[in-house]
Design a protein around this motif. Structure first.
Motif, PDB file in Angstrom:
ATOM      1  N   SER A   1       0.798  -1.381  -0.035  1.00  0.00           N
ATOM      2  CA  SER A   1       0.277   0.017  -0.168  1.00  0.00           C
ATOM      3  C   SER A   1       1.033   1.422   0.292  1.00  0.00           C
ATOM      4  CB  SER A   1      -0.839  -0.039   1.219  1.00  0.00           C
ATOM      5  OG  SER A   1      -1.925   1.144   1.422  1.00  0.00           O
ATOM      6  N   CYS A   2       1.628   1.369   0.763  1.00  0.00           N
ATOM      7  CA  CYS A   2       2.651   2.678   1.134  1.00  0.00           C
ATOM      8  C   CYS A   2       3.666   2.679   1.187  1.00  0.00           C
ATOM      9  CB  CYS A   2       2.129   2.874   2.647  1.00  0.00           C
ATOM     10  SG  CYS A   2       3.197   1.833   3.984  1.00  0.00           S
ATOM     11  N   GLY A   3       4.502   1.407   0.560  1.00  0.00           N
ATOM     12  CA  GLY A   3       5.842   1.083  -0.184  1.00  0.00           C
ATOM     13  C   GLY A   3       7.021   1.575   0.762  1.00  0.00           C
ATOM     14  N   VAL A   4       7.061   1.184   2.389  1.00  0.00           N
ATOM     15  CA  VAL A   4       7.421   1.438   3.777  1.00  0.00           C
ATOM     16  C   VAL A   4       7.709   0.339   3.774  1.00  0.00           C
ATOM     17  CG1 VAL A   4       5.772   1.816   5.350  1.00  0.00           C
ATOM     18  CG2 VAL A   4       7.755   2.766   5.234  1.00  0.00           C
ATOM     19  N   GLU A   5       9.299  -0.237   4.452  1.00  0.00           N
ATOM     20  CA  GLU A   5       9.242  -1.787   4.631  1.00  0.00           C
ATOM     21  C   GLU A   5       9.291  -1.948   5.714  1.00  0.00           C
ATOM     22  OE1 GLU A   5      13.830  -3.546   5.438  1.00  0.00           O
ATOM     23  OE2 GLU A   5      13.257  -1.577   5.446  1.00  0.00           O
TER      24      GLU A   5
ATOM     25  N   LEU B   1       0.845  -6.212   3.651  1.00  0.00           N
ATOM     26  CA  LEU B   1       1.077  -4.418   4.108  1.00  0.00           C
ATOM     27  C   LEU B   1       1.951  -4.369   5.910  1.00  0.00           C
ATOM     28  CD1 LEU B   1      -2.683  -4.444   4.000  1.00  0.00           C
ATOM     29  CD2 LEU B   1      -0.963  -4.060   2.591  1.00  0.00           C
ATOM     30  N   CYS B   2       1.872  -2.737   5.775  1.00  0.00           N
ATOM     31  CA  CYS B   2       3.018  -3.014   6.955  1.00  0.00           C
ATOM     32  C   CYS B   2       1.528  -2.477   8.331  1.00  0.00           C
ATOM     33  CB  CYS B   2       3.083  -1.918   7.218  1.00  0.00           C
ATOM     34  SG  CYS B   2       2.292  -0.252   7.101  1.00  0.00           S
ATOM     35  N   ILE B   3       2.221  -2.226   9.778  1.00  0.00           N
ATOM     36  CA  ILE B   3       0.946  -2.908  10.447  1.00  0.00           C
ATOM     37  C   ILE B   3      -0.038  -1.560  10.486  1.00  0.00           C
ATOM     38  CG2 ILE B   3       2.827  -1.582  12.906  1.00  0.00           C
ATOM     39  CD1 ILE B   3       0.103  -4.978  12.337  1.00  0.00           C
ATOM     40  N   ASP B   4       0.424  -0.485  10.235  1.00  0.00           N
ATOM     41  CA  ASP B   4      -0.560   0.846   9.778  1.00  0.00           C
ATOM     42  C   ASP B   4      -1.192   0.430   9.087  1.00  0.00           C
ATOM     43  OD1 ASP B   4       1.032   1.898  12.311  1.00  0.00           O
ATOM     44  OD2 ASP B   4       2.591   3.020  10.912  1.00  0.00           O
ATOM     45  N   CYS B   5      -0.553   0.649   7.311  1.00  0.00           N
ATOM     46  CA  CYS B   5      -2.071   0.184   6.321  1.00  0.00           C
ATOM     47  C   CYS B   5      -3.115  -1.461   6.390  1.00  0.00           C
ATOM     48  CB  CYS B   5      -1.058   0.148   5.609  1.00  0.00           C
ATOM     49  SG  CYS B   5       0.011   1.432   4.341  1.00  0.00           S
ATOM     50  N   LYS B   6      -2.587  -2.231   7.613  1.00  0.00           N
ATOM     51  CA  LYS B   6      -2.973  -3.235   7.574  1.00  0.00           C
ATOM     52  C   LYS B   6      -4.100  -2.587   8.967  1.00  0.00           C
ATOM     53  CE  LYS B   6      -4.498  -7.364   7.852  1.00  0.00           C
ATOM     54  NZ  LYS B   6      -5.654  -8.097   6.809  1.00  0.00           N
ATOM     55  N   THR B   7      -4.510  -1.820   9.560  1.00  0.00           N
ATOM     56  CA  THR B   7      -4.931  -1.326  10.900  1.00  0.00           C
ATOM     57  C   THR B   7      -5.703  -0.232   9.984  1.00  0.00           C
ATOM     58  OG1 THR B   7      -3.028  -1.741  12.612  1.00  0.00           O
ATOM     59  CG2 THR B   7      -4.617  -0.413  12.777  1.00  0.00           C
ATOM     60  N   LEU B   8      -4.992   0.189   9.423  1.00  0.00           N
ATOM     61  CA  LEU B   8      -6.977   1.074   8.199  1.00  0.00           C
ATOM     62  C   LEU B   8      -7.911   0.117   7.496  1.00  0.00           C
ATOM     63  CD1 LEU B   8      -4.319   3.754   6.877  1.00  0.00           C
ATOM     64  CD2 LEU B   8      -5.457   3.977   8.841  1.00  0.00           C
ATOM     65  N   ALA B   9      -7.136  -0.727   7.348  1.00  0.00           N
ATOM     66  CA  ALA B   9      -7.754  -1.779   6.028  1.00  0.00           C
ATOM     67  C   ALA B   9      -8.763  -2.684   7.442  1.00  0.00           C
ATOM     68  CB  ALA B   9      -6.934  -2.777   5.706  1.00  0.00           C
ATOM     69  N   GLU B  10      -8.515  -3.005   8.350  1.00  0.00           N
ATOM     70  CA  GLU B  10      -9.355  -3.243   9.071  1.00  0.00           C
ATOM     71  C   GLU B  10     -10.962  -2.659   9.917  1.00  0.00           C
ATOM     72  OE1 GLU B  10      -6.751  -5.399  12.591  1.00  0.00           O
ATOM     73  OE2 GLU B  10      -6.046  -6.912  10.235  1.00  0.00           O
ATOM     74  N   ILE B  11     -10.408  -1.280   9.740  1.00  0.00           N
ATOM     75  CA  ILE B  11     -10.893  -0.236  10.816  1.00  0.00           C
ATOM     76  C   ILE B  11     -12.103  -0.335   8.947  1.00  0.00           C
ATOM     77  CG2 ILE B  11     -11.636   1.863  10.965  1.00  0.00           C
ATOM     78  CD1 ILE B  11      -8.504   1.493  12.786  1.00  0.00           C
ATOM     79  N   LYS B  12     -10.751   0.296   8.233  1.00  0.00           N
ATOM     80  CA  LYS B  12     -12.310  -0.016   6.508  1.00  0.00           C
ATOM     81  C   LYS B  12     -13.504  -1.217   6.420  1.00  0.00           C
ATOM     82  CE  LYS B  12      -9.281   2.592   4.538  1.00  0.00           C
ATOM     83  NZ  LYS B  12      -8.295   3.456   3.640  1.00  0.00           N
ATOM     84  N   GLU B  13     -12.972  -2.069   7.052  1.00  0.00           N
ATOM     85  CA  GLU B  13     -13.329  -2.901   6.232  1.00  0.00           C
ATOM     86  C   GLU B  13     -14.854  -3.431   7.762  1.00  0.00           C
ATOM     87  OE1 GLU B  13     -12.756  -7.900   7.762  1.00  0.00           O
ATOM     88  OE2 GLU B  13     -11.197  -7.018   6.249  1.00  0.00           O
ATOM     89  N   LYS B  14     -14.419  -3.009   8.569  1.00  0.00           N
ATOM     90  CA  LYS B  14     -15.496  -2.880   9.980  1.00  0.00           C
ATOM     91  C   LYS B  14     -16.357  -1.744   9.306  1.00  0.00           C
ATOM     92  CE  LYS B  14     -12.381  -4.414  13.395  1.00  0.00           C
ATOM     93  NZ  LYS B  14     -12.237  -4.342  15.318  1.00  0.00           N
TER      94      LYS B  14
END
Length: 120
Positions: free
Chosen positions: A85-89, A103-116
């Motif tokens: 998603s963001c290209g960060v390591e 996905l990095c932890i930040d992008c995964k967290t955002l994806a889960e929030i959006k999913e909810k």
């Protein structure tokens, strides 16, 4: 990521894949060996439910094997460990916990929030 770390993850993924394939083979053997035509409808229903549960589990494992294969290809292409998603390591601790993470932890967290939010 160093070559040693990549090799470490290849070993983890290959071992995990081997275990999943072995489990799948045992399931097929189990279902063939235990398949019986019970005269009691309740016993038949119990067996069918058990087989159904096993097949759903194996389907999830089949999908996981595909993710493992995709991850092994990313490692071979030297593209492993970067967020889609963001290209960060992606952090090593996250990869240790979930070697197939894309996905990095930040992008995964955002994806889960959006999913909810969309799932409500």
């Amino acid at each position: 990521m160093s070559d040693a770390m990549r090799e470490h993850f290849v070993n983890i993924l290959k071992k995990w894949r081997l275990e999943l394939v072995s489990d799948m083979s045992r399931t097929v053997e189990h279902m063939q060996d235990d398949a019986a035509n019970f005269p009691d409808p309740a016993d038949r229903a119990t067996q069918e439910e058990e087989f159904s549960l096993e097949l759903r589990t194996r389907d999830r494992e089949r999908k996981l094997i595909k993710k493992i294969d995709d991850t092994l290809q990313l490692i071979a292409d030297n593209e492993y460990g970067w967020c889609d998603s963001c290209g960060v390591e992606i952090g090593i601790r996250r990869l240790e916990a979930r070697p197939t993470a894309t996905l990095c932890i930040d992008c995964k967290t955002l994806a889960e929030i959006k999913e909810k939010q969309t799932g409500l």
